[in-house]
Scaffold this active site. Sequence first.
Site, PDB file in Angstrom:
ATOM      1  N   SER A 246       0.788  -1.231   0.000  1.00 28.88           N
ATOM      2  CA  SER A 246       0.000   0.000   0.000  1.00 28.88           C
ATOM      3  C   SER A 246       0.824   1.288   0.000  1.00 28.88           C
ATOM      4  CB  SER A 246      -0.963   0.015   1.199  1.00 28.88           C
ATOM      5  OG  SER A 246      -0.249   0.185   2.400  1.00 28.88           O
TER       6      SER A 246
ATOM      7  N   LYS B 159       0.455   4.623   6.828  1.00 25.94           N
ATOM      8  CA  LYS B 159      -0.167   5.502   5.828  1.00 25.94           C
ATOM      9  C   LYS B 159       0.462   6.893   5.916  1.00 25.94           C
ATOM     10  CE  LYS B 159      -3.142   2.257   4.775  1.00 25.94           C
ATOM     11  NZ  LYS B 159      -3.025   1.515   3.501  1.00 25.94           N
TER      12      LYS B 159
END
Length: 293
Positions: free
Chosen positions: A48, A108
């Site tokens: 990701s 993230k």
Amino acid sequence: MKIMEKIFGKWYQNSFVKLVVEIVFIVLPIAFAIRTFIFGLYQVPSESMETTFLVGERFFADKLSYWFRKPKRGEIISLNDPVYPYSNNPVKRLYEKYLSPNISSWTKRVIAIPGDHIKGTIEDGHPVIYLNSQRLDETAYVNKYPIIMTYIKPITLSAGVHTQVINHQFKSYDPTLPWDKQIFYKIDPDKIVIDIRTNKPIIRMPNTPNEKAKDIFEYKLGENQYFVRGDNRRGSYDSSDWGPLNGELIHGRIVFRIWSMDTDEPWLILDLLKNPIDFWKKIRWSRCLQWIK
């Protein structure tokens, strides 16, 4: 140590008992406190954050700073699983946040902070983000490479007519290089997933909309709410899927990459035992020991 002597009495005079007691009641609590509130060591489990982070990398997180200030836009954070159904019981919730083995850590990038207005839309066939009415320039960190689907273990259904892929990955690759010369991952051509409708590899191109409407969103962030995304926009599960992040779940800022290796093994020793020769070839030496910007 006099307290220990009072608690354990004459048993504390035994050197072995003394060692065990000091490890259990002194060393381990100190180690837990440091690991929980000061710094953490993590590994990248998914694609990701490519190509900022690659699967198989280990990094260092600063947990101390966020006790004195809030996360800033652009910082890469470590957070607890945001979709886990946390308990309302304060004691159990504390356990879930810091001790539970069932809750994974995610990584993230902070795109928007409390009070921000953030909007995602599609313009001229490309996904764009507006932050407080200004178009956001993300060229410095968003993945610029296509990602290709590969599998670890396939399963064939309907007598070979249809193939369902399980345990798959989307890996970033440089289309100008042959498969055995890739700079991010070693890609086995025999494990590239082929779309039976087109007889071509399943590839997602950068700066193109996702199949679902996840690139279209709009939020006015409230108190202690953050909007976070993975740098690999075609392969990230983030705030564009599950909404704003509760700041309570943020527990560290990623600051340093310690190690980089093309491996899915959670323990490096396992990879070394399985591949004693190829082990050293998998190390991405140029990505080791780097500060993260």
